[in-house]
Design a protein around this motif. Structure first.
Motif, PDB file in Angstrom:
ATOM      1  N   THR A   1       0.760   4.848   6.172  1.00 55.87           N
ATOM      2  CA  THR A   1       2.000   5.587   5.936  1.00 55.87           C
ATOM      3  C   THR A   1       2.300   5.679   4.446  1.00 55.87           C
ATOM      4  O   THR A   1       2.769   6.721   3.954  1.00 55.87           O
ATOM      5  N   VAL A   2       2.046   4.601   3.712  1.00 56.74           N
ATOM      6  CA  VAL A   2       2.258   4.597   2.263  1.00 56.74           C
ATOM      7  C   VAL A   2       1.399   5.672   1.588  1.00 56.74           C
ATOM      8  O   VAL A   2       1.850   6.367   0.664  1.00 56.74           O
ATOM      9  N   ILE A   3       0.169   5.836   2.064  1.00 61.09           N
ATOM     10  CA  ILE A   3      -0.706   6.867   1.495  1.00 61.09           C
ATOM     11  C   ILE A   3      -0.094   8.255   1.705  1.00 61.09           C
ATOM     12  O   ILE A   3      -0.099   9.099   0.798  1.00 61.09           O
ATOM     13  N   CYS A   4       0.438   8.509   2.897  1.00 62.48           N
ATOM     14  CA  CYS A   4       1.054   9.810   3.194  1.00 62.48           C
ATOM     15  C   CYS A   4       2.238  10.067   2.272  1.00 62.48           C
ATOM     16  O   CYS A   4       2.400  11.174   1.739  1.00 62.48           O
ATOM     17  N   VAL A   5       3.067   9.055   2.074  1.00 62.24           N
ATOM     18  CA  VAL A   5       4.219   9.186   1.171  1.00 62.24           C
ATOM     19  C   VAL A   5       3.736   9.454  -0.253  1.00 62.24           C
ATOM     20  O   VAL A   5       4.309  10.288  -0.980  1.00 62.24           O
ATOM     21  N   ALA A   6       2.682   8.770  -0.657  1.00 59.38           N
ATOM     22  CA  ALA A   6       2.142   8.945  -2.001  1.00 59.38           C
ATOM     23  C   ALA A   6       1.648  10.367  -2.224  1.00 59.38           C
ATOM     24  O   ALA A   6       1.923  10.985  -3.259  1.00 59.38           O
ATOM     25  N   VAL A   7       0.907  10.899  -1.253  1.00 59.61           N
ATOM     26  CA  VAL A   7       0.406  12.276  -1.380  1.00 59.61           C
ATOM     27  C   VAL A   7       1.566  13.259  -1.473  1.00 59.61           C
ATOM     28  O   VAL A   7       1.568  14.175  -2.302  1.00 59.61           O
TER      29      VAL A   7
ATOM     30  N   ALA B   1      -5.951  16.355   1.058  1.00 62.61           N
ATOM     31  CA  ALA B   1      -5.763  14.911   0.933  1.00 62.61           C
ATOM     32  C   ALA B   1      -4.716  14.403   1.911  1.00 62.61           C
ATOM     33  O   ALA B   1      -4.846  13.310   2.471  1.00 62.61           O
ATOM     34  N   MET B   2      -3.666  15.189   2.120  1.00 61.02           N
ATOM     35  CA  MET B   2      -2.622  14.786   3.063  1.00 61.02           C
ATOM     36  C   MET B   2      -3.172  14.677   4.479  1.00 61.02           C
ATOM     37  O   MET B   2      -2.827  13.751   5.228  1.00 61.02           O
ATOM     38  N   ASN B   3      -4.034  15.610   4.858  1.00 54.33           N
ATOM     39  CA  ASN B   3      -4.613  15.554   6.205  1.00 54.33           C
ATOM     40  C   ASN B   3      -5.477  14.316   6.398  1.00 54.33           C
ATOM     41  O   ASN B   3      -5.477  13.710   7.474  1.00 54.33           O
ATOM     42  N   VAL B   4      -6.231  13.934   5.358  1.00 53.84           N
ATOM     43  CA  VAL B   4      -6.998  12.681   5.425  1.00 53.84           C
ATOM     44  C   VAL B   4      -6.052  11.512   5.659  1.00 53.84           C
ATOM     45  O   VAL B   4      -6.271  10.655   6.524  1.00 53.84           O
ATOM     46  N   SER B   5      -4.964  11.501   4.878  1.00 55.92           N
ATOM     47  CA  SER B   5      -4.022  10.387   4.924  1.00 55.92           C
ATOM     48  C   SER B   5      -3.274  10.327   6.250  1.00 55.92           C
ATOM     49  O   SER B   5      -3.096   9.246   6.830  1.00 55.92           O
ATOM     50  N   VAL B   6      -2.821  11.484   6.719  1.00 53.31           N
ATOM     51  CA  VAL B   6      -2.095  11.519   7.996  1.00 53.31           C
ATOM     52  C   VAL B   6      -3.000  11.089   9.146  1.00 53.31           C
ATOM     53  O   VAL B   6      -2.591  10.315  10.025  1.00 53.31           O
ATOM     54  N   ALA B   7      -4.250  11.589   9.116  1.00 54.36           N
ATOM     55  CA  ALA B   7      -5.194  11.206  10.171  1.00 54.36           C
ATOM     56  C   ALA B   7      -5.441   9.705  10.152  1.00 54.36           C
ATOM     57  O   ALA B   7      -5.491   9.055  11.203  1.00 54.36           O
ATOM     58  N   PHE B   8      -5.590   9.152   8.956  1.00 56.67           N
ATOM     59  CA  PHE B   8      -5.797   7.706   8.837  1.00 56.67           C
ATOM     60  C   PHE B   8      -4.579   6.947   9.347  1.00 56.67           C
ATOM     61  O   PHE B   8      -4.708   5.974  10.107  1.00 56.67           O
TER      62      PHE B   8
END
Length: 493
Positions: A302-308, A142-149
């Motif tokens: 960035t918020v998604i990455c922090v959330a994960v 999930a983090m990789n999805v978020s970081v890529a996004f």
């Protein structure tokens, strides 16, 4: 008991990297909707923008359907390689598009690849992960999805200042980088040991397990116990004729499939996908400029990455159920805030900046909850609760439902926002409340159990537990050693 070595870590790092393709690909279309050059080149309007996104997700569904057959036929790794080849074609068509039709075909090929990769990697990851860290492996996915996004969105902001069509063409062309990494790395990856046993390639499966669990603290007993457990469970499924049709005729399998389909359906009905894809449109309604809208898009990622990073680690600590409840503790208040603030903003003539900020804060609250846990849950739970013989089919069906509803939602959202604005998002609030109730009563906990032992949770027979397998292996070793010792008083020649 569960030993991790460098090789297994590298394998898990590779398979979780596969989500980068989906994260980057879905992130692109969010950014380019703020590019005047992109909009004018293809003469886009609400209908064609909806079609651009709905055809992508429609192709994802086709990629999911292919997974009902291909991974069990040619294996997980060969299926990944096939998807990468398709994606190269997609990248060329999108980056070099001369007209809308050519671009649309590229999006279709890209969606097909994403539908395969995004669904297949969690299946493969679950089959090579030790039970006690499966949740954390899904967190990395999930983090990789978020970081890529997030990276895509910040790149989108930078490319916004490039004049002409080079901005969006370059953004689409860069998809080739993660695709090349996934394709290259696949040649160094082992086949899934569970798939090998499914194909009765037992010696190869044992060798893979030994390599995955080998190292200074290598435990032959654990390797043999795991091998025996997987082999016994697949043999039992075969004896009971538990193939693909078992999903329809076995109540416990139907229940598992319904849990998966329900999860993916209601995740799409949180509205996060349409918020993510069309957030630029919402920011413009709130009165923000294209450039500042892209800044907000970057913050969103960035918020998604922090959330994960802050929420997903709990999936192996407090369990799958509690973690998902935590997600809805953010999503429901956030969705309510979006609806309330938007209704007041519209009633006031779309002029109150404070209310506009309230809409955006609510959106970020929703994505914090969703991105923090549900993406991790999606990569973990569905693959866990299905047996090897139907794992690929069941997980693909779940993602297929998710993508199918995305087709409908991304097609109608531009028109719905223009016609009924905040009332459209009230639907998602209601669906959130419904699913929390369903989840509470019907979804069991799977934390710390092997894939084979999860069978017992749904009332099915476990051929042999890991503890029983370990005892059997230990007993056989002791028996062998006892037979090999010379009798007392006897001297070997």
């Amino acid at each position: 008991m569960f030993n991790m070595n460098r090789y297994q870590l590298l394998c898990l790092a590779y398979v979780t990297f596969g989500s980068v393709l989906y994260g980057y690909d879905t992130g692109i279309t969010t950014s380019v909707l703020a590019y005047e050059s992109f909009l004018t080149y293809f003469k886009l309007n609400n209908d064609t923008i909806g079609a651009m996104n709905s055809t992508y997700y429609g192709a994802c569904v086709i990629g999911n359907v292919v997974l009902w057959y291909l991974p069990d036929k040619i294996g997980r790794i060969r299926s990944i390689q096939f998807a990468c080849v398709v994606n190269i074609v997609a990248i060329v068509l999108q980056a070099a598009a001369q007209n809308y039709a050519m671009f649309l075909v590229g999006r279709i090929f890209g969606g097909f690849c994403s539908g395969m990769i995004y669904t297949l990697c969690p299946i493969y990851a679950s089959e090579i992960s030790p039970p006690h860290i499966r949740g954390r492996v899904s967190m990395i996915y999930a983090m990789n999805v978020s970081v890529a996004f997030a990276i895509t969105e910040w790149m989108g902001l930078g490319f916004f200042y490039i004049h002409g069509n080079a901005n969006w063409r370059t953004l689409f062309a860069i998809q080739a980088v993660p695709t090349a990494v996934v394709a290259f790395g696949s040649f160094f990856m082992p086949s899934s040991p569970r798939w090998l046993i499914l194909k009765e390639r037992h010696d190869e499966a044992r060798a893979v397990l030994q390599r995955l669990h080998g190292g200074p603290n290598h435990d032959d007993t654990f390797v043999e116990s795991e091998f025996l457990q997987i082999q016994s469970q697949i043999k039992l499924d075969r004896e009971e004729s538990l193939g693909l049709l078992a999903i329809l005729r076995r109540p416990s399998y139907r229940k598992r499939l319904l849990l998966i389909l329900g999860f993916f359906l209601f995740q799409q009905l949180t509205g996060t996908a349409v918020l993510q894809v069309y957030q630029v449109i919402i920011y413009r309604i709130c009165g923000f400029s294209p450039s500042f809208s892209l800044v907000l898009v970057g913050i969103w990622g960035t918020v998604i990455c922090v959330a994960v990073a802050t929420m997903s680690p709990w999936i192996d600590r407090i369990g799958r159920r509690q973690t998902l409840f935590l997600a809805y503790a953010f999503m429901i208040p956030g969705s309510l805030l979006v609806v309330i603030m938007w209704a007041r903003f519209e009633a006031g003539g779309n002029k109150d900046l404070g209310l506009a900020k309230g809409i955006i804060f609510g959106m970020f609250f929703v994505i914090f909850g969703f991105g923090g846990t549900t993406n991790t849950f999606a990569a973990c739970y569905p693959a866990e609760i299905l047996p090897t013989s139907i794992r690929a089919v069941g997980v693909a069906a779940g993602y297929g439902i998710y993508m199918a509803f995305a087709v409908m939602l991304v097609q109608v959202t531009p028109l719905a926002i223009a016609s009924i604005s905040w009332k459209f998002f009230l639907i998602f609030v209601i669906c959130d409340f419904i699913y929390v109730i369903i989840f509470y009563f019907f979804y069991p906990e799977t934390k710390d159990k092997t894939l084979e032992e999860i069978e017992a949770i749904f009332g099915d027979k476990v051929a042999v537990t890991l503890e029983e397998a370990s005892e059997k292996i230990t007993h056989e070793q002791e028996h062998f050693e006892g037979e090999s010792k010379p009798e007392p008083g006897r001297v070997e020649a």
